[in-house]
Design an enzyme around this catalytic site. Structure first.
Site, PDB file in Angstrom:
ATOM      1  N   GLU A 108       0.828  -1.196   0.000  1.00  0.00           N
ATOM      2  CA  GLU A 108       0.000   0.000   0.000  1.00  0.00           C
ATOM      3  C   GLU A 108       0.861   1.243   0.000  1.00  0.00           C
ATOM      4  OE1 GLU A 108      -3.677  -2.140   2.287  1.00  0.00           O
ATOM      5  OE2 GLU A 108      -2.502  -0.664   3.382  1.00  0.00           O
ATOM      6  N   CYS A 158       3.443   8.514   0.881  1.00  0.00           N
ATOM      7  CA  CYS A 158       4.058   7.575   1.820  1.00  0.00           C
ATOM      8  C   CYS A 158       4.213   6.237   1.101  1.00  0.00           C
ATOM      9  CB  CYS A 158       3.133   7.444   3.035  1.00  0.00           C
ATOM     10  SG  CYS A 158       3.644   6.191   4.207  1.00  0.00           S
ATOM     11  N   CYS A 165       7.005  -6.756   7.672  1.00  0.00           N
ATOM     12  CA  CYS A 165       8.186  -6.186   8.330  1.00  0.00           C
ATOM     13  C   CYS A 165       8.699  -7.176   9.361  1.00  0.00           C
ATOM     14  CB  CYS A 165       7.843  -4.856   9.003  1.00  0.00           C
ATOM     15  SG  CYS A 165       9.293  -4.051   9.737  1.00  0.00           S
ATOM     16  N   CYS A 169       7.518  -4.630  15.895  1.00  0.00           N
ATOM     17  CA  CYS A 169       7.033  -3.646  16.884  1.00  0.00           C
ATOM     18  C   CYS A 169       5.597  -4.024  17.279  1.00  0.00           C
ATOM     19  CB  CYS A 169       7.076  -2.232  16.310  1.00  0.00           C
ATOM     20  SG  CYS A 169       8.732  -1.765  15.769  1.00  0.00           S
ATOM     21  N   CYS A 172       2.301  -2.261  15.747  1.00  0.00           N
ATOM     22  CA  CYS A 172       2.258  -2.023  14.302  1.00  0.00           C
ATOM     23  C   CYS A 172       1.702  -3.230  13.543  1.00  0.00           C
ATOM     24  CB  CYS A 172       3.672  -1.703  13.817  1.00  0.00           C
ATOM     25  SG  CYS A 172       3.802  -1.599  12.024  1.00  0.00           S
ATOM     26  N   GLY A 214       7.034  -1.829   6.171  1.00  0.00           N
ATOM     27  CA  GLY A 214       8.426  -2.280   6.111  1.00  0.00           C
ATOM     28  C   GLY A 214       9.421  -1.328   6.728  1.00  0.00           C
ATOM     29  N   GLU A 215      10.628  -1.862   6.956  1.00  0.00           N
ATOM     30  CA  GLU A 215      11.719  -1.078   7.533  1.00  0.00           C
ATOM     31  C   GLU A 215      12.706  -0.765   6.398  1.00  0.00           C
ATOM     32  OE1 GLU A 215      12.975   0.510  10.366  1.00  0.00           O
ATOM     33  OE2 GLU A 215      14.600   0.797   8.941  1.00  0.00           O
ATOM     34  N   SER A 270      11.973   6.417  14.656  1.00  0.00           N
ATOM     35  CA  SER A 270      10.869   5.949  15.492  1.00  0.00           C
ATOM     36  C   SER A 270      11.442   5.638  16.864  1.00  0.00           C
ATOM     37  CB  SER A 270      10.254   4.693  14.861  1.00  0.00           C
ATOM     38  OG  SER A 270       9.677   5.048  13.623  1.00  0.00           O
ATOM     39  N   LEU A 271      11.250   6.549  17.791  1.00  0.00           N
ATOM     40  CA  LEU A 271      11.886   6.397  19.102  1.00  0.00           C
ATOM     41  C   LEU A 271      10.924   5.722  20.085  1.00  0.00           C
ATOM     42  CD1 LEU A 271      14.758   7.159  19.955  1.00  0.00           C
ATOM     43  CD2 LEU A 271      13.807   9.135  21.120  1.00  0.00           C
ATOM     44  N   HIS A 272       9.779   6.338  20.287  1.00  0.00           N
ATOM     45  CA  HIS A 272       8.669   5.743  21.046  1.00  0.00           C
ATOM     46  C   HIS A 272       8.923   5.476  22.527  1.00  0.00           C
ATOM     47  CE1 HIS A 272       7.216   5.435  17.047  1.00  0.00           C
ATOM     48  NE2 HIS A 272       7.686   4.255  16.756  1.00  0.00           N
ATOM     49  N   ASN A 346      -2.650   4.329  16.506  1.00  0.00           N
ATOM     50  CA  ASN A 346      -3.849   3.876  15.801  1.00  0.00           C
ATOM     51  C   ASN A 346      -4.097   2.425  16.210  1.00  0.00           C
ATOM     52  OD1 ASN A 346      -4.100   6.260  14.122  1.00  0.00           O
ATOM     53  ND2 ASN A 346      -2.267   5.515  13.080  1.00  0.00           N
ATOM     54  N   CYS A 389      -1.022   5.677  10.005  1.00  0.00           N
ATOM     55  CA  CYS A 389       0.212   4.947  10.341  1.00  0.00           C
ATOM     56  C   CYS A 389      -0.078   3.587  10.960  1.00  0.00           C
ATOM     57  CB  CYS A 389       1.002   5.712  11.389  1.00  0.00           C
ATOM     58  SG  CYS A 389       1.589   7.260  10.796  1.00  0.00           S
TER      59      CYS A 389
HETATM   60  N1  SAH Z   1       9.651   0.927   9.693  1.00  0.00           N
HETATM   61  C1  SAH Z   1       9.825   2.329   9.720  1.00  0.00           C
HETATM   62  C2  SAH Z   1       8.887   3.069   8.796  1.00  0.00           C
HETATM   63  C3  SAH Z   1       7.466   2.595   8.720  1.00  0.00           C
HETATM   64  S1  SAH Z   1       6.491   2.797  10.153  1.00  0.00           S
HETATM   65  C4  SAH Z   1       9.745   2.861  11.123  1.00  0.00           C
HETATM   66  O1  SAH Z   1       9.335   2.126  12.015  1.00  0.00           O
HETATM   67  O2  SAH Z   1      10.125   4.009  11.335  1.00  0.00           O
HETATM   68  C5  SAH Z   1       6.112   4.543  10.108  1.00  0.00           C
HETATM   69  C6  SAH Z   1       5.747   5.129  11.474  1.00  0.00           C
HETATM   70  O3  SAH Z   1       4.464   4.666  11.896  1.00  0.00           O
HETATM   71  C7  SAH Z   1       6.713   4.728  12.567  1.00  0.00           C
HETATM   72  O4  SAH Z   1       7.076   5.829  13.379  1.00  0.00           O
HETATM   73  C8  SAH Z   1       5.909   3.732  13.347  1.00  0.00           C
HETATM   74  O5  SAH Z   1       6.381   3.587  14.629  1.00  0.00           O
HETATM   75  C9  SAH Z   1       4.532   4.305  13.265  1.00  0.00           C
HETATM   76  N2  SAH Z   1       3.483   3.358  13.592  1.00  0.00           N
HETATM   77  C10 SAH Z   1       3.450   2.039  13.327  1.00  0.00           C
HETATM   78  N3  SAH Z   1       2.306   1.497  13.776  1.00  0.00           N
HETATM   79  C11 SAH Z   1       1.599   2.495  14.343  1.00  0.00           C
HETATM   80  C12 SAH Z   1       0.327   2.576  14.977  1.00  0.00           C
HETATM   81  N4  SAH Z   1      -0.444   1.500  15.120  1.00  0.00           N
HETATM   82  N5  SAH Z   1      -0.083   3.767  15.424  1.00  0.00           N
HETATM   83  C13 SAH Z   1       0.678   4.871  15.276  1.00  0.00           C
HETATM   84  N6  SAH Z   1       1.884   4.864  14.693  1.00  0.00           N
HETATM   85  C14 SAH Z   1       2.348   3.683  14.232  1.00  0.00           C
HETATM   86 FE1  SF4 Z   2       8.390  -2.416  11.039  1.00  0.00          FE
HETATM   87 FE2  SF4 Z   2       8.240   0.235  11.396  1.00  0.00          FE
HETATM   88 FE3  SF4 Z   2       6.129  -1.374  11.920  1.00  0.00          FE
HETATM   89 FE4  SF4 Z   2       8.260  -1.416  13.512  1.00  0.00          FE
HETATM   90  S1  SF4 Z   2       6.875   0.320  13.183  1.00  0.00           S
HETATM   91  S2  SF4 Z   2       7.181  -3.213  12.732  1.00  0.00           S
HETATM   92  S3  SF4 Z   2       9.897  -1.132  12.053  1.00  0.00           S
HETATM   93  S4  SF4 Z   2       7.055  -1.010   9.944  1.00  0.00           S
END
Ligand code: SAH
Ligand code: SF4
Length: 409
Positions: A108, A158, A165, A169, A172, A214-215, A270-272, A346, A389
């Protein structure tokens, strides 16, 4: 069953070197390929132009190329590699494109038009404009590049870099689904070619963010070549500073990206979380590259003057959303050129985790702003088409999003 791999062991995933698809060739590689066939060099630029400037990949339509060469290109496999199977248009203008690849896998990509005029921010603390979220407002715009966008609605696209991936995480959808394969650079670029063709009248593609499925740095070779193709002046010609690669923190590849592109590519991290224990609980990759190593890699990134690294912080209720965490984050990032994007999580089907209520989100933001950071809350875009996201899901899956109401909207 999706292929599941050890979550932190991304180095163990070995892919045999695939031959370069013609769509992924740079102009100089076209020259070499044509020379080997005894063709004249000038056709290299014409073919590259057809593909990347005009989005034409069918050799039969390349009218200024000789019939003999068109036949040879078709023979070699130049042609369509991806098709749009659905376009979901959200009420807010966001469009999610479901793209089917040759092996049947679907990925997507999302088009996010700016919601307001350049620079306008109707709600000061909520950054509703996805394009602005990845622009560096501090920068003076290059007048020649900016001219192309005058009077146009700027669109951020995007894009995905893998099917699934491997990073796992917990919040995600792509991470929970697991890794299937890398995308080839031609498949990464094809998303832009397809997306650009779907722009509405008056829209122009300005920013690309590698934030889909994906990463990107796990698929380093595919990502790096896609970056070269997307920014090549004879092709799509994106400005390097308008391309943002988002990563969960693959330390060696962050250094490599910095070296290979001289710090020109914008970074989002993506620090979180602000400590190793909570970060590892959310993102298994942190066990391999803990915070100290990640921050050292960011400090060493050859940043361009007046640019900042975007810190993404997905707020997960009860996990990383306490004001004390915001204060810890403020201390951790002290002195670094960053801007912080807060993303209320989300919800995804596979997890009971969810976003905090908006009062907590605002309190978190206030603590960071109070410490002198530029910090925005990313507004939810495209909720009704699962384009927000972390909601990009794999083939065959229905949108796995629970009903959710944002208390602030
Ligand atoms: N893999 C890469 C890029 C794709 S994810 C990464 O992790 O940075 C893009 C962004 O969406 C990241 O910051 C990720 O942490 C965030 N993300 C993933 N799942 C999410 C969710 N359920 N709610 C909000 N943000 C999310
Ligand atoms: Fe992969 Fe980014 Fe999702 Fe983490 S947040 S599982 S690195 S796509």
């Amino acid at each position: 069953m999706p292929l599941r791999l050890a979550r932190t062991n991304h180095d163990a995933i070995v892919k045999p070197a695939a031959p370069l698809h013609p769509i992924a060739r740079l102009p100089e590689e076209w020259r070499d390929a044509l020379a080997q066939r005894g063709e004249r060099a000038f056709a290299a630029k014409q073919i590259f132009n057809w593909i990347h400037r005009h989005g034409v990949v069918d050799p039969a339509a390349m009218t200024n190329v000789s019939a003999r060469l068109r036949a040879a290109l078709a023979e070699e496999g130049l042609g369509s590699i991806a098709e749009i199977v659905h376009v979901h248009r959200s009420a807010d203008g966001t469009r999610k494109l479901v793209v089917r690849l040759k092996d049947g896998a679907t990925i997507e990509t999302v088009l996010l038009p700016a919601v307001s005029g350049p620079g306008a921010r109707p709600e000061p603390e909520i950054d509703a404009d996805a394009a602005a979220a990845y622009d560096d407002e501090d920068e003076e715009d290059d007048p020649t590049t900016e001219e192309a966008f005058r009077g146009k609605t700027r669109v951020t696209q995007c894009i995905s870099t893998q099917v699934g991936c491997a990073m796992g995480c917990v919040f995600c959808a792509s991470g929970v689904a697991g890794w299937k394969r890398h995308l080839g650079p031609e498949e990464i670029v094809a998303q832009i070619l397809l997306g650009r063709a779907l722009l509405d009248e008056g829209e122009a593609l300005r920013n690309v963010v590698f934030m889909g499925m994906g990463e990107p740095l796990h698929n380093y070779d595919g990502t790096a070549r896609a970056l070269r193709l997307l920014t090549h002046p004879d092709g799509i010609a994106l400005s390097t500073r308008r391309v943002t690669v988002s990563t969960s923190g693959l330390v060696p590849e962050i250094a490599r990206l910095g070296r290979d592109f001289n710090g020109q590519i914008a970074l989002a991290i993506s620090l979180h979380a602000a400590d190793d224990e909570s970060r590892s609980a959310l993102m298994p990759i942190n066990k391999k590259y803990p915070l100290a190593e990640l921050l050292a890699a960011l400090k060493a990134y050859p940043m361009q003057r007046r640019r900042r690294i975007t810190i993404e912080y997905t707020l997960v209720s009860g996990k990383n959303d306490d004001v004390a965490e915001a204060q810890k984050l403020a201390r951790l990032l002290r002195g670094m050129p960053v801007k912080i994007n807060l993303i209320p999580m989300n919800p995804i089907e596979a997890s009971t985790l969810g976003p905090p209520d908006m009062a907590r989100v605002f309190a978190f933001q206030k603590a960071l702003v109070g410490s002198g950071y530029s910090c925005f809350i990313r507004r939810r875009r495209g909720d009704d088409v699962s384009a927000a996201c972390g909601q990009l899901v794999l083939l065959g899956a229905k949108p796995k999003v629970k009903a959710f109401r944002n208390s602030a909207s």
